[in-house]
Design an enzyme around this catalytic site. Structure first.
Site, PDB file in Angstrom:
ATOM      1  N   ARG A   4      67.532  38.777  23.746  1.00  0.00           N
ATOM      2  CA  ARG A   4      67.582  39.551  24.999  1.00  0.00           C
ATOM      3  C   ARG A   4      66.346  39.189  25.816  1.00  0.00           C
ATOM      4  O   ARG A   4      65.262  39.713  25.570  1.00  0.00           O
ATOM      5  CB  ARG A   4      67.630  41.055  24.710  1.00  0.00           C
ATOM      6  CG  ARG A   4      68.929  41.483  24.043  1.00  0.00           C
ATOM      7  CD  ARG A   4      69.043  42.997  23.955  1.00  0.00           C
ATOM      8  NE  ARG A   4      70.291  43.394  23.324  1.00  0.00           N
ATOM      9  CZ  ARG A   4      70.439  43.683  22.043  1.00  0.00           C
ATOM     10  NH1 ARG A   4      69.386  43.649  21.254  1.00  0.00           N
ATOM     11  NH2 ARG A   4      71.609  44.024  21.548  1.00  0.00           N
ATOM     12  N   TYR A  39      64.474  35.699  19.829  1.00  0.00           N
ATOM     13  CA  TYR A  39      65.052  36.951  20.323  1.00  0.00           C
ATOM     14  C   TYR A  39      66.035  36.685  21.455  1.00  0.00           C
ATOM     15  O   TYR A  39      65.753  35.891  22.361  1.00  0.00           O
ATOM     16  CB  TYR A  39      63.949  37.890  20.784  1.00  0.00           C
ATOM     17  CG  TYR A  39      64.443  39.304  21.033  1.00  0.00           C
ATOM     18  CD1 TYR A  39      65.127  39.996  20.047  1.00  0.00           C
ATOM     19  CD2 TYR A  39      64.225  39.921  22.255  1.00  0.00           C
ATOM     20  CE1 TYR A  39      65.582  41.272  20.263  1.00  0.00           C
ATOM     21  CE2 TYR A  39      64.668  41.215  22.483  1.00  0.00           C
ATOM     22  CZ  TYR A  39      65.354  41.886  21.482  1.00  0.00           C
ATOM     23  OH  TYR A  39      65.813  43.158  21.695  1.00  0.00           O
ATOM     24  N   ASP A  66      60.925  44.074  23.128  1.00  0.00           N
ATOM     25  CA  ASP A  66      61.305  44.337  24.513  1.00  0.00           C
ATOM     26  C   ASP A  66      61.131  45.819  24.804  1.00  0.00           C
ATOM     27  O   ASP A  66      60.641  46.579  23.962  1.00  0.00           O
ATOM     28  CB  ASP A  66      62.748  43.886  24.796  1.00  0.00           C
ATOM     29  CG  ASP A  66      63.775  44.587  23.913  1.00  0.00           C
ATOM     30  OD1 ASP A  66      63.398  45.472  23.123  1.00  0.00           O
ATOM     31  OD2 ASP A  66      64.966  44.251  24.014  1.00  0.00           O
ATOM     32  N   HIS A 106      59.035  36.983  27.229  1.00  0.00           N
ATOM     33  CA  HIS A 106      59.642  36.275  26.111  1.00  0.00           C
ATOM     34  C   HIS A 106      60.017  34.869  26.543  1.00  0.00           C
ATOM     35  O   HIS A 106      60.293  34.601  27.705  1.00  0.00           O
ATOM     36  CB  HIS A 106      60.912  36.980  25.636  1.00  0.00           C
ATOM     37  CG  HIS A 106      60.691  38.409  25.285  1.00  0.00           C
ATOM     38  ND1 HIS A 106      59.587  38.844  24.614  1.00  0.00           N
ATOM     39  CD2 HIS A 106      61.448  39.509  25.542  1.00  0.00           C
ATOM     40  CE1 HIS A 106      59.660  40.159  24.457  1.00  0.00           C
ATOM     41  NE2 HIS A 106      60.772  40.579  25.016  1.00  0.00           N
ATOM     42  N   ASP A 164      62.049  45.462  17.929  1.00  0.00           N
ATOM     43  CA  ASP A 164      62.261  44.300  18.801  1.00  0.00           C
ATOM     44  C   ASP A 164      61.223  44.202  19.920  1.00  0.00           C
ATOM     45  O   ASP A 164      60.722  45.223  20.407  1.00  0.00           O
ATOM     46  CB  ASP A 164      63.667  44.361  19.417  1.00  0.00           C
ATOM     47  CG  ASP A 164      64.754  44.017  18.408  1.00  0.00           C
ATOM     48  OD1 ASP A 164      64.419  43.423  17.375  1.00  0.00           O
ATOM     49  OD2 ASP A 164      65.930  44.343  18.660  1.00  0.00           O
TER      50      ASP A 164
END
Length: 911
Positions: free
Chosen positions: A298, A296, A82, A343, A80
């Site tokens: 988060r 995404y 992050d 993001h 992912d």
């Protein structure tokens, strides 16, 4: 072929479709390494060296990746995008290097994509990079801090406070927010005030409602009408005067749309609109992300990629027309200081497809996608145009003035698609007002407020003598109403408003909100009543202790500042070891200071802090801490030998008065009023007979636990028997069990009747403690004491023969697990559960057992397997074939089919 590693098998399956057979796609099943839960995992004496351990359930996943790398000398880490995803990639690289699966010739790269779509994945593959060590160091600092707080502070709680389970760096601050709100509510003193309103009729026969704003030429403040007498005079003043329109003011206004979703606002809105908990929202969003439907989930960012803005504008124009499209795109920016703001917002990957077009089978995922789609589209739509109107009505001398406000939507704009929810609805009057002109004479519309009066006064007959009710006052013609109000305490937090408050304070981050809110509920510190979070007494106890002895570390500013420092680490502006050194220097000293604290000292301090809650003032003004039993001792919080807290008398053992921990009156709501140290029921044959609360429920006991008699006779109290009605007679009846009915007429083996952990039953065996024999349930507890031989033989005969148990019919068949084997919903003694082979996982209360899908069940089973350490034995014949496939031409579909879902698909940041 290159080996691509992602977190979950679902994500691997989707990505494999886009990459094809040129890549081997494998899943790590979340984090593969973590700090062992033992002393020394973070070595504070050696520059915070961290000792990592590969989890038992992760070893097979690491081995599968290592086996694939034996023939493919290229590793692409695609976890992912992050800090947590970066950490998983770093852990994988480190673990594979130690296994020598990564050689000097192995090409290791990192790719990130914000959405799992073909274009996003293929573009990401064209822009590989190395693991971002600044993000990794931010993770290392956060993980070390959480370990140091949890591993050092939790044992202090265990030693000093009974029943306390754990403390956490952010968890404890979150709990403090809830506890302090509850204390505000308890300390709140309502204040009385009155309002006056009238229903007025225009010359054209239209009506509208106006509220009194000026009386006697003076503008009224909220509390100016403080009594029923003052309200009655105001009602008479309004009803006795001729009223006309003094002024009409209409102002145009615009209302702009809310920005697209980020993690916190998604959780808040899902809670408001659907009642979803934070964890449930993130689980549904995770499934949508892995299926390639949304970006995404988060993130702290609210900006949209330029291509997404263009797609949104195209969708608006095509669906709603040019009038709903603003002249230029809307640009959103927030002020969050966080690396994850890189993001973009949470949005659909394809804005041309709404929920109806996608036909998502899971209803909760479908509702969540629909909300995300509407919010995203609305965020780029034209503003709503309104006309806000204010009408002032009064007497010619303006001694009495009433005001009506309203608005008219001239153009709905974004409201055609979406309107943001609100936690607390305000008093804004959105009513549409009739057309009036200055100077128009108005009259009171008689009887219009009669129903409101009846509701306020509780007078359904509306008799004349009740018109001076303390709750409402109605004018003689029924057109003017004075109504009593009281100021309200601040509302309890919901999960949505709690996340919003944490965000405002700068506490926690997108990936932690759901786990933090869930943890404090799982620990028993907070209970969810409806949609509101209420602190349990255990939670108050922990908060009182931490606020008094570790105030700095549960401080809002301190926690927010520490989060800011961690953001500086992720931005490369601060060294993470420096952050750890500064924190540990003061924190270790604070821990050391509590070593000499005596439990009695701690309890007395908590008594003082919680006194308003535990010992509220009495109406007669007497000492609330005076023992009501002996009249001499002082009440205070005490601890029981078996754990737990209660209120007891200082004159113990002379006075044995106790009540449950909490305010007076808890005796009636507790488990039958049984205090933690037990309740003496009487004496029999020289033995004291007690009622106790145990791990598996209440029970009765003969005598005390001593060195010579560590296990005195005990018997569980049946669930159908109210514990407050257990007396000596019933206790002796229970202690007489097991009851011997007699020898079975066929084989002469004894039949017994008894009450066990799961209720009343019969046993056909040489002795009640015999592990073999036949057990059969009885329908009613009373049968244990009355059942005869004929009935016992009949019940035992109806029991299925020993051997394979009779198959249980599933409530619902969900289908085949990706790793093989049927997944079914079963009916259990303690509620419905999901079953796959040897793994049984209780269904969350919010999930309907009839409506659950296989996609919803898989992460629940994976979480249960990870907690219990359950291992599934692979079929010996298939195992070699899986290895061969993984080495030569592996696809996500093939490789993940051999992997048991032993860990959560979505990694969670520790708190």
């Amino acid at each position: 072929m290159p080996v691509v590693v992602v977190e979950s098998p679902a994500k691997a399956k989707t990505i494999n479709k886009y990459l094809g057979d040129q890549f081997t796609v494998l899943a790590s099943y979340g984090h593969v390494r973590d700090l062992p839960p033992k002393d020394g995992s973070v070595d504070t004496d050696h520059d915070f060296e961290m000792i990592w351990e590969i989890a038992a359930d992760s070893r097979k996943h690491v081995k599968a990746i290592a086996d694939a790398l034996a023939e493919d000398d290229a590793l692409i880490l695609a976890t992912d995008p992050d800090r947590e995803g970066e950490a998983i990639s770093w852990h994988l690289q480190e673990a594979l290097t130690k296994r020598k699966a990564i050689k000097k010739t192995t090409e290791v790269s990192r790719v990130v994509f914000n959405a799992i779509t073909k274009s996003a994945v293929t573009e990401a593959m064209k822009a590989p990079r190395q693991v971002d060590m600044e993000l990794v160091q931010a993770y290392l600092a956060r993980r070390a801090l959480d370990y140091l707080v949890g591993f050092n502070l939790s044992p202090v709680l265990w030693r000093k406070l009974p029943g306390a389970k754990s403390a956490g760096r952010v968890q404890s601050v979150c709990l403090r927010i809830i506890v302090e709100r509850e204390m505000e509510i308890e300390a709140f003193n309502p204040r009385e005030y009155w309002s006056v309103r009238a229903v007025l009729e225009t010359p054209r026969g239209q009506t509208f409602t106006a509220r009194l704003t000026t009386l006697g030429g003076k503008k009224l403040d909220k509390f100016d009408l403080a009594t029923s007498e003052a309200a009655e005079l105001a009602v008479q003043a309004v009803s006795s005067r001729a009223l006309s329109v003094l002024s009409v003011e209409a102002k145009p206004g615009n209302r702009n749309p809310a920005p697209p979703f980020m993690t916190s606002t998604l959780q808040q809105e899902a809670s408001r609109k659907f009642g979803f908990g934070a964890r449930h929202t993130m689980s549904a969003a995770q499934r949508l992300y892995e299926a390639g439907h949304i970006t995404y989930m988060r993130t702290d960012g609210i900006d949209m990629a330029p291509e997404a803005v263009t797609a949104a504008r195209d969708a608006i124009k095509g669906r709603y027309g040019d009038s709903y499209l603003p002249s230029s795109p809307r640009i959103y920016k927030n002020k969050a200081k966080n690396a994850q703001e890189a993001h973009e917002c949470i949005r659909p990957t394809d804005l041309s497809q709404d929920a109806a077009d996608l036909r998502i089978s899971d209803p909760d995922q479908s509702k969540l996608y629909d909300m995300i789609w509407k919010r995203t589209i609305a965020s780029q739509m034209a503003a709503a145009r309104l006309e806000r109107t204010t009408i002032d009505v009064g007497s010619k001398d303006e001694q009495v003035v009433l005001r009506a406000t309203g608005q008219v939507i001239m153009f709905d704009g974004f409201l055609k698609v979406y309107e943001e929810g609100r936690d607390d609805v305000g008093d804004e009057d959105d009513a549409r007002l009739p057309q009036v002109a200055e100077g128009d004479a108005l009259k009171s519309f008689g009887g219009a407020l009669q129903s409101d009066y009846d509701k306020a006064s509780g007078n359904t007959d509306a008799v004349a003598e009740a018109r001076k009710s303390s709750a409402a006052i109605l004018s003689d013609d029924g057109g003017v109403l004075g109504q009593q109000h009281f100021t309200q305490p601040p509302p309890r937090y919901t999960e949505a408003s709690l996340v919003k408050r944490m965000e405002e304070l700068g506490i926690g981050r997108p990936s932690t909100y759901a786990s933090i809110v869930t943890t404090i509920q799982d620990r028993g510190y907070v209970v969810k009543d409806g949609n509101r979070l209420i602190p349990e007494d255990k939670g108050r106890l922990v908060t009182a202790f931490l606020v008094n002895y570790f105030r700095k570390y549960v401080g809002y500013d301190f926690t927010a500042d520490l989060e800011s420092q961690l953001d500086d680490v992720s931005a490369g502006e601060r060294d993470y070891k420096e952050v750890l050194h500064q924190f540990w220097h003061d924190f270790s000293a604070a821990i050391a200071e509590t070593a000499e604290l005596r439990i009695t000292e701690v309890l007395e301090k908590i008594n003082e802090v919680l006194e308003p809650h535990l010992f509220p003032p009495k109406p007669d003004g007497s000492d609330p801490r005076l023992c009501p039993n002996c009249g001499k001792g002082r009440l205070s919080m005490r601890t029981a030998r078996s754990g737990g807290a209660f209120i007891g008398c200082s004159s113990y053992p002379e006075c044995r008065y106790t009540r449950p921990f909490g305010p007076p009156g808890m005796e009636d709501t507790d488990s039958g009023g049984i205090p933690p140290e037990g309740k003496l029921l009487g004496e029999d044959q020289g033995d004291n007979i007690y009622a106790h609360k145990g791990r598996f429920g209440p029970y009765v006991q003969r005598g005390e636990v001593t060195e010579e008699n560590k296990k005195p006779p005990r018997q569980s109290i049946p669930k159908d028997w109210p514990t407050e009605q257990i007396d000596l007679e019933k206790a002796l009846k229970l202690l007489s069990l097991p009851r011997e009915i007699g020898p079975h007429p066929e084989d002469g083996v004894t039949i017994w009747a008894n009450i066990g952990r799961y209720g009343p039953y019969l046993k056909h065996a040489e002795s009640i403690s015999h592990k073999g024999g036949t057990n059969a349930n009885l329908e009613d507890v009373d049968e244990v004491f009355t059942v005869g031989m004929n009935r016992a033989v009949e019940v035992l005969a109806s029991k299925p023969k020993r051997g394979k148990p009779a198959p249980t019919t599933p409530l619902k068949e969900l289908g085949e697990h990706p790793d093989g084997g049927a997944v079914n919903v079963m009916k259990g003694r303690y509620g419905p559960y999901v079953k796959w082979e040897k793994i049984n996982a209780t269904l969350p209360k919010e999930l309907d057992p009839e409506g659950i899908t296989l996609e919803q069940a898989l992460p629940i089973l994976a979480e249960r397997a990870a907690k219990s350490g359950t291992k599934r034995k692979a079929a010996p014949k298939k195992k070699p074939a899986a290895k061969k496939t993984a080495a030569k031409k592996t696809t996500a579909k093939k490789t993940t089919a051999k992997k048991p879902a032993a860990k959560k698909a979505a990694p969670k940041e520790t708190e």
